[in-house]
Design an enzyme around this catalytic site. Structure first.
Site, mmCIF file in Angstrom:
data_model
loop_
_atom_site.group_PDB
_atom_site.id
_atom_site.type_symbol
_atom_site.label_atom_id
_atom_site.label_comp_id
_atom_site.label_asym_id
_atom_site.label_seq_id
_atom_site.Cartn_x
_atom_site.Cartn_y
_atom_site.Cartn_z
ATOM 1 N N CYS A 72 -27.501 106.601 34.595
ATOM 2 C CA CYS A 72 -28.768 106.477 35.307
ATOM 3 C C CYS A 72 -29.490 107.825 35.321
ATOM 4 O O CYS A 72 -28.907 108.845 35.701
ATOM 5 C CB CYS A 72 -28.531 105.983 36.728
ATOM 6 S SG CYS A 72 -27.682 104.382 36.793
ATOM 7 N N ARG A 110 -31.922 102.733 35.020
ATOM 8 C CA ARG A 110 -30.517 102.341 35.115
ATOM 9 C C ARG A 110 -30.050 101.762 33.790
ATOM 10 O O ARG A 110 -30.071 100.542 33.569
ATOM 11 C CB ARG A 110 -30.299 101.353 36.261
ATOM 12 C CG ARG A 110 -30.650 101.949 37.629
ATOM 13 C CD ARG A 110 -30.168 101.082 38.773
ATOM 14 N NE ARG A 110 -28.725 101.025 38.840
ATOM 15 C CZ ARG A 110 -27.952 101.948 39.415
ATOM 16 N NH1 ARG A 110 -28.497 103.036 39.955
ATOM 17 N NH2 ARG A 110 -26.644 101.801 39.448
ATOM 18 N N CYS A 147 -26.324 109.266 59.512
ATOM 19 C CA CYS A 147 -26.388 110.723 59.654
ATOM 20 C C CYS A 147 -27.778 111.275 59.352
ATOM 21 O O CYS A 147 -28.213 112.268 59.953
ATOM 22 C CB CYS A 147 -25.345 111.384 58.760
ATOM 23 S SG CYS A 147 -25.488 110.953 57.001
ATOM 24 N N ASP A 180 -21.441 114.027 50.820
ATOM 25 C CA ASP A 180 -21.608 113.477 49.479
ATOM 26 C C ASP A 180 -22.713 114.189 48.708
ATOM 27 O O ASP A 180 -22.666 114.295 47.484
ATOM 28 C CB ASP A 180 -21.927 111.980 49.600
ATOM 29 C CG ASP A 180 -22.155 111.314 48.264
ATOM 30 O OD1 ASP A 180 -21.388 111.600 47.335
ATOM 31 O OD2 ASP A 180 -23.086 110.503 48.145
ATOM 32 N N CYS A 218 -40.997 120.905 63.474
ATOM 33 C CA CYS A 218 -40.195 119.716 63.735
ATOM 34 C C CYS A 218 -39.856 119.599 65.220
ATOM 35 O O CYS A 218 -39.901 118.509 65.794
ATOM 36 C CB CYS A 218 -38.901 119.750 62.931
ATOM 37 S SG CYS A 218 -39.136 119.606 61.146
ATOM 38 N N CYS A 256 -32.445 114.344 56.135
ATOM 39 C CA CYS A 256 -31.261 114.922 55.487
ATOM 40 C C CYS A 256 -31.502 116.382 55.107
ATOM 41 O O CYS A 256 -32.542 116.712 54.519
ATOM 42 C CB CYS A 256 -30.899 114.125 54.242
ATOM 43 S SG CYS A 256 -29.384 114.706 53.440
#
Length: 449
Positions: free
Chosen positions: A38, A153, A278, A300, A341, A354
């Site tokens: 991909c 993909r 998360c 990850d 923020c 994230c």
């Protein structure tokens, strides 16, 4: 105890005081190895971290991992999650052994939830029957219809994969396997939100959907630089408009029948409950990644040398999870937020997003703003009123799906109002334009010639 496990790290006599009662660990038994190629996959390049490796988790490593994972949890439910690369490349026998090891070490009162994220191209009758027998939740990667899915993909030979994925899905449905649609949003599909959503809902029968925005930073010698992203990436406005359009379809037709992760997480934040994801939690650090050789990483998205916590063959997993390095990683999500923020009215719903995407500057030049910030703000502001209404319904012990009736009534009133508006009247939407130049254009018919 056999001689193999006797040589492995023992559970500390007392669990670290700062150890989380539970955490989520993505285990990668094939590392970055995959049968697809991909274009946007950020993980394929991680193969370079382990030159010369076979990229197959050994049986001894598998047993050690599952023993430590179960020992490390103080909650009644434990999730064993497999990811890749492509985890099904390990073959069915590997996963049959994982079931045996989990049963060997599970303690009274504990239950095991098995999950796997896969591209689906190798799933057949035997795989699907196994998933059903052991109650696996399968996350299936699919990016929309054939025209959108096959843009990025493809397999190692550059061939499209849509038909193979749909074949795999047919086996999952045949055996009644619970599955989620994992949809990466990219340049090929992000401008077609309703089409993507309806394809997943109507053609695939998806009832659980996750939308994952592709944000690829440009690299130089393997190191990301600046705020530039690849052409495959979504822009913040595109992402916001995609979510808004899907929400408008969902809130009218599918509350309580289709579950979109982003909407569920938002509702939890509006309700004042932990989001469960998360990305939109105040801090992170409880979603880690385990490589095929036992190396444990902070996340990850941070499988990099600087974020390697250690190896579970030398140090017990729970000590690494509760290490100062990992705790700081989790706290930094909040501690490094820019003032822009901290002052934001929808920070409670976003918490900065994230950390991997926090690489642009705020309007006043402070670093650390999320690349997707503008999209988040547009979406969260758009859904504020319906979210407040759903929270009110929940607090009254009523179903949020009641909101669909309200939208149906509002839509009918709007259509009735449009029908009564003359071409040269001001548009009832409040734009200040004549109706014929605004919403009246939607009702115009071509002139005869």
């Amino acid at each position: 105890m056999d001689t193999t496990t006797a040589l492995l790290p023992a559970l500390p006599t007392t669990l670290p005081d700062n150890a989380p009662p539970a955490f989520h660990l993505l285990s990668k038994p094939t590392g970055a190895i995959c049968n697809l190629d991909c274009a946007y996959c950020f993980f394929l390049a991680k193969e370079m971290l382990y030159p010369g490796s076979r990229f197959r988790m050994a049986a001894e490593q598998l047993e050690n991992y599952l023993r430590q994972l179960i020992e490390s949890h103080r909650t009644p439910e434990i999730t064993i999650a497999w990811q890749g690369g492509e985890p099904t490349l390990m073959g069915l026998e590997f996963f049959r052994r994982s079931i045996e090891y989990a049963r060997k070490y599970v303690r009274p009162g504990q239950t095991i939830q098995h999950t796997i994220q896969t591209n689906g191209t190798l799933i057949d009758d035997e795989w699907a029957a196994f998933f059903k027998e052991h109650h696996f939740l399968v996350g299936l990667s699919i990016d929309g219809s054939r025209e959108m899915h096959d843009v990025y993909r493809q397999d190692k030979g550059g061939a499209p994969t849509f038909d193979k994925v749909m074949r795999g899905l047919s086996f999952l449905k045949k055996h009644g396997v619970e599955w989620n649609a994992l949809v990466t949003l990219n340049h090929a599909n992000v401008d077609h939100p309703v089409e993507v959503y309806r394809f997943l809902r109507d053609e695939c029968g998806a009832t659980f959907i996750q939308f994952i925005p592709i944000v690829e930073r440009l690299h130089e010698n393997g190191v990301p630089f600046g705020a530039a992203v690849t052409d495959r990436s979504v822009t913040a406005p595109q992402y916001g408009q995609f979510l808004i359009a899907v929400f408008e379809e969902w809130v009218r037709h599918d509350i309580a029948s289709v579950y979109v992760q982003m909407f569920d997480v938002a509702l939890a934040n509006w309700y004042g409950e932990p989001s469960g994801l998360c990305v939109f939690s105040k801090t992170c650090g409880t979603a880690l990644a385990l490589e095929h050789n036992g190396d444990l990483y902070s996340c990850d998205h941070f499988v990099e040398p600087a974020y390697r916590l250690g190896n579970i063959n030398q140090t017990h997993m729970i000590e690494l999870v509760a290490s100062d390095q990992q705790l700081k990683f989790g706290r930094d999500k909040f501690d490094t937020l820019p003032q822009y923020c901290l002052d934001c009215d929808v920070r409670f719903a976003c918490h900065g997003g994230c950390p991997k995407d926090r690489f642009i500057a705020t309007p006043d030049g402070e670093p650390g703003l999320n690349y997707l910030c503008a999209g988040y703000k547009a979406f969260f502001h758009h859904i504020d009123q319906p979210m407040q209404l759903m929270v009110r319904l929940l607090r009254q012990n009523r179903a949020p799906s009641e909101l669909m009736r309200l939208y149906a009534g509002q839509d009918q009133k709007w259509q009735d109002l449009l029908a009564k508006t003359g071409r040269n009247d001001l548009c009832p939407c409040g734009s200040g334009q004549k109706f014929k130049n605004c919403h009246g254009r939607e009702r115009a018919t071509p002139r005869s010639t």
